[in-house]
Design a protein around this motif. Structure first.
Motif, short mmCIF file in Angstrom:
data_model
loop_
_atom_site.label_atom_id
_atom_site.label_comp_id
_atom_site.label_asym_id
_atom_site.label_seq_id
_atom_site.Cartn_x
_atom_site.Cartn_y
_atom_site.Cartn_z
N VAL A 186 32.40 50.38 40.90
CA VAL A 186 31.47 49.05 41.15
C VAL A 186 32.13 47.86 40.65
N HIS A 187 32.44 46.73 41.46
CA HIS A 187 33.16 45.94 40.92
C HIS A 187 32.44 44.74 40.32
N ASN A 188 31.05 44.69 40.67
CA ASN A 188 29.91 43.87 40.30
C ASN A 188 29.59 44.29 38.80
N PRO A 189 29.94 43.65 37.76
CA PRO A 189 29.60 44.03 36.57
C PRO A 189 28.00 44.27 36.18
N THR A 203 31.50 38.05 42.60
CA THR A 203 32.47 39.20 42.61
C THR A 203 33.43 39.29 43.76
N ALA A 204 33.03 38.73 45.03
CA ALA A 204 34.31 38.70 46.08
C ALA A 204 35.38 37.65 45.61
N ALA A 205 34.98 36.78 45.00
CA ALA A 205 36.02 35.76 44.62
C ALA A 205 36.77 36.36 43.18
N GLU A 232 40.84 37.16 43.61
CA GLU A 232 41.71 36.65 42.34
C GLU A 232 42.32 37.81 41.69
N ALA A 233 41.88 38.97 41.53
CA ALA A 233 42.63 40.06 41.00
C ALA A 233 43.42 40.63 41.75
N GLU A 234 43.28 40.89 43.11
CA GLU A 234 44.11 41.46 44.18
C GLU A 234 45.44 40.27 44.26
N LYS A 292 52.32 39.98 40.70
CA LYS A 292 52.97 40.95 39.70
C LYS A 292 53.92 41.68 40.34
N ASP A 293 53.42 42.29 41.41
CA ASP A 293 54.04 43.22 42.35
C ASP A 293 55.41 42.63 42.85
N ALA A 294 55.22 41.37 43.57
CA ALA A 294 56.35 40.50 43.91
C ALA A 294 57.29 40.29 42.92
#
Length: 318
Positions: free
Chosen positions: A172-175, A282-284, A288-290, A296-298
């Motif tokens: 559940v992304h929305n805290p 939440t979408a924003a 941002e997290a993605e 970080k992966d790059a």
């Protein structure tokens, strides 16, 4: 609060729902009228696509009537969606759902209508099924995850209902939605912290229902902060420990149970406008997290390539 509670049978249920949906004429999604947004499973919406959907706002007697009507109008503004509100006490209204299903699907020339009923845990789905079938078919209970596997139920001469286990989505992304689900018992209590959820409830109630708090707990004045309110409730209800300190966990449990059982009167904890704002936020945050995860992966890949290059150069020089 980030909720991650996804038992194995829920993963299995998701796969079964996905496999069965092509043979279903209509999806009935049972929501909690007190939290219509947070109890609406986005994973189910993704699986359903454009298939006909009836949103049933259960436990509407525990929700604000005006706000419930606003939610019905909100849902019915979407294509292929109808909505209605029911209570477990109003059996005739529940049984009229069969007629609504028939009207939405249309004439079938004698063929049975295949309806799938879905919903998150502890939303009242099993009680609804029992009333529709006019007999006890589904196991009921006040704890989530009572239904463990799919079952077919004929609720009339024209409608067959496929019952599915309550499915909560993996994260559940929305805290705030996480807190609301925990507050109303849609996740197991072992997956939550009572004091954490109690403080969330206290903040909402201070801002929106101070008079109800004063009446229910016999307070001369409602404290301005969550901590002070929980402490005041603890003193009123005898939740005192060593050195006369309030046991915040016990006091929080009392407040949470008052909300769950309707002790504070009909409550709707979210509105369509508030949820539109929270959804955008939440979408924003997720985007941002993605993006940070991709960066970080790059960087990791660049460091790995640089290390490989350095090792090759070292071997060549050696």
């Amino acid at each position: 609060m980030s909720i991650q509670w996804f038992p194995g049978h829920m993963h299995k249920a998701r796969l079964e729902i996905e496999a069965t949906l092509p043979r279903v004429d209509i999806v009935i999604e049972v929501l909690d009228a007190r939290i219509p947004y947070s109890s609406e499973n986005p994973m189910l919406a993704e699986l359903r696509g454009e298939k006909l959907c009836l949103k049933v706002l259960a436990k509407s007697d525990m929700a604000d009537e005006t706000m419930t009507q606003r939610w019905i109008e909100h849902f019915e503004s979407k294509q292929a969606v109808r909505a209605c509100a029911v209570t477990t006490e109003d059996v005739p209204t529940i049984r009229r759902i069969k007629l609504l299903i028939e009207r939405m699907v249309g004439r079938r020339d004698g063929k049975m209508i295949n309806a799938m009923i879905v919903g998150i845990p502890n939303v009242g789905k099993s009680t609804l099924i029992n009333h529709l079938a006019n007999r006890k078919i589904a196991k009921t209970g006040n704890t989530p995850a009572v239904t463990q596997q799919q079952q077919r139920v004929n609720i009339s001469d024209t409608v067959t209902l496929l019952d599915t286990p309550g499915v909560l989505w993996p994260n559940v992304h929305n805290p705030n939605s996480g807190y609301r689900l925990a507050l109303l018992g849609s996740i197991k209590d072992t997956a939550m912290d009572y004091a954490d959820v109690g403080f969330f409830a206290a903040k909402f109630l201070i801002a929106n229902h101070a008079e109800r708090l004063a009446d229910r707990f016999g307070l001369d004045e409602v404290p301005p902060t969550e901590l002070e309110l929980i402490e005041a409730i603890g003193r009123k209800r005898g939740c005192l420990g060593k050195n006369n300190h309030v046991d915040l966990d016990r006091a929080s449990r009392i407040l949470v149970n008052e909300v769950r059982t309707g002790g504070l009167g009909p409550l709707t904890i979210e509105s369509p406008s508030t949820m539109a704002w929270e959804s955008a936020q939440t979408a924003a945050a997720v985007a941002e997290a993605e993006e940070k995860a991709r960066e970080k992966d790059a960087k990791r890949k660049r460091r790995f390539k640089a290390k490989q290059k350095a090792q090759r150069k070292s071997r060549e020089m050696g």
